[in-house]
Design a protein around this motif. Structure first.
Motif, mmCIF file in Angstrom:
data_model
loop_
_atom_site.group_PDB
_atom_site.id
_atom_site.type_symbol
_atom_site.label_atom_id
_atom_site.label_comp_id
_atom_site.label_asym_id
_atom_site.label_seq_id
_atom_site.Cartn_x
_atom_site.Cartn_y
_atom_site.Cartn_z
ATOM 1 N N ILE A 9 0.870 -1.174 0.000
ATOM 2 C CA ILE A 9 0.000 0.000 0.000
ATOM 3 C C ILE A 9 0.905 1.223 0.000
ATOM 4 C CG2 ILE A 9 -1.773 1.276 1.254
ATOM 5 C CD1 ILE A 9 -2.757 -1.457 2.325
ATOM 6 N N ASP A 10 0.743 2.073 -1.013
ATOM 7 C CA ASP A 10 1.634 3.229 -1.150
ATOM 8 C C ASP A 10 1.219 4.372 -0.220
ATOM 9 O OD1 ASP A 10 -0.455 4.647 -2.403
ATOM 10 O OD2 ASP A 10 0.372 4.390 -4.412
ATOM 11 N N ASP A 11 1.958 5.465 -0.276
ATOM 12 C CA ASP A 11 1.708 6.604 0.610
ATOM 13 C C ASP A 11 0.362 7.270 0.371
ATOM 14 O OD1 ASP A 11 4.163 6.187 1.773
ATOM 15 O OD2 ASP A 11 5.201 7.660 0.529
ATOM 16 N N LEU A 12 -0.239 7.055 -0.790
ATOM 17 C CA LEU A 12 -1.549 7.627 -1.099
ATOM 18 C C LEU A 12 -2.695 6.690 -0.698
ATOM 19 C CD1 LEU A 12 -0.767 9.095 -4.635
ATOM 20 C CD2 LEU A 12 -0.873 10.315 -2.454
ATOM 21 N N GLY A 13 -2.339 5.519 -0.163
ATOM 22 C CA GLY A 13 -3.358 4.553 0.240
ATOM 23 C C GLY A 13 -3.800 3.629 -0.872
ATOM 24 N N LEU A 14 -3.099 3.688 -2.020
ATOM 25 C CA LEU A 14 -3.434 2.797 -3.131
ATOM 26 C C LEU A 14 -2.759 1.450 -2.932
ATOM 27 C CD1 LEU A 14 -3.035 5.180 -6.197
ATOM 28 C CD2 LEU A 14 -5.149 4.458 -5.098
ATOM 29 N N LEU A 15 -3.504 0.396 -3.196
ATOM 30 C CA LEU A 15 -2.947 -0.949 -3.166
ATOM 31 C C LEU A 15 -2.320 -1.214 -4.520
ATOM 32 C CD1 LEU A 15 -2.614 -3.806 -1.943
ATOM 33 C CD2 LEU A 15 -4.891 -4.321 -2.863
ATOM 34 N N ARG A 16 -1.077 -1.619 -4.512
ATOM 35 C CA ARG A 16 -0.377 -1.947 -5.756
ATOM 36 C C ARG A 16 -0.057 -3.433 -5.739
ATOM 37 N NH1 ARG A 16 1.983 2.533 -8.549
ATOM 38 N NH2 ARG A 16 1.336 4.469 -7.575
ATOM 39 N N VAL A 17 -0.680 -4.148 -6.667
ATOM 40 C CA VAL A 17 -0.492 -5.595 -6.772
ATOM 41 C C VAL A 17 0.321 -5.861 -8.020
ATOM 42 C CG1 VAL A 17 -1.620 -7.836 -6.986
ATOM 43 C CG2 VAL A 17 -2.705 -6.032 -5.637
ATOM 44 N N LYS A 18 1.447 -6.541 -7.841
ATOM 45 C CA LYS A 18 2.324 -6.823 -8.973
ATOM 46 C C LYS A 18 2.277 -8.309 -9.290
ATOM 47 C CE LYS A 18 6.725 -5.749 -10.889
ATOM 48 N NZ LYS A 18 6.823 -4.406 -11.336
ATOM 49 N N GLY A 19 1.981 -8.615 -10.554
ATOM 50 C CA GLY A 19 2.080 -9.967 -11.057
ATOM 51 C C GLY A 19 3.342 -10.031 -11.897
#
Length: 154
Positions: free
Chosen positions: A128-138
């Motif tokens: 979860i980045d500083d903006l609160g976005l979840l970043r999922v990497k495949g």
């Protein structure tokens, strides 16, 4: 206007109770559980729910955009390499498994993500980045060979 003493106590009790309720709800979610909940993709085409089941994070598809106007239950996992699984519905499909929380990096690692559009499973990580976005990497074995999807909590 004079407020009777009993009413003052009642009001004080109500305010104190509300404070206690809000304070209890405001307690920070443990860092390892911040990934849990409902998330919508940044491009508004997918909604998933992530939950913690027996120390493993899993995600299921709650909703996805259907450009052909068919009901969600119409779509099947037709690209699955296992012919026995090709009749599974995409709606409700488990697409993420095996993630574990790493406190030192504040990330979830060592998981697998399933891409139903192509019938492929990929290594997965998330944070979860500083903006609160979840970043999922495949990715395929190496993180620099992959694709990241962004989600916002809903």
């Amino acid at each position: 206007m004079i407020i009777p003493l009993s009413t003052k106590y009642l009001i004080s009790t109500i305010i104190f109770s509300l404070f206690v309720i809000f304070a209890a709800n405001a307690q920070a979610v443990p860092p390892r559980e911040k990934i849990c909940g409902h998330w919508e993709s940044a491009n508004n085409t997918l909604i998933i729910t992530i939950s913690l089941v027996k120390n493993e994070y899993k995600a299921v598809i709650d909703w996805f955009s259907d450009t052909e106007g068919k009901p969600l239950d119409y779509w099947k996992d037709r690209h699955n390499p296992d012919p026995k699984l090709r009749n599974r519905k995409i709606h409700g499909l488990s697409i993420l498994r095996g993630l574990t929380y790493h406190a030192d990096t504040k990330s979830w690692e060592d998981g697998m993500i399933y891409d139903s559009k192509h019938g492929k499973e990929w290594n997965a990580s998330a944070y979860i980045d500083d903006l609160g976005l979840l970043r999922v990497k495949g990715y395929w074995h190496f993180k620099f060979i992959g694709r990241t999807m962004k989600f916002r909590r809903i």
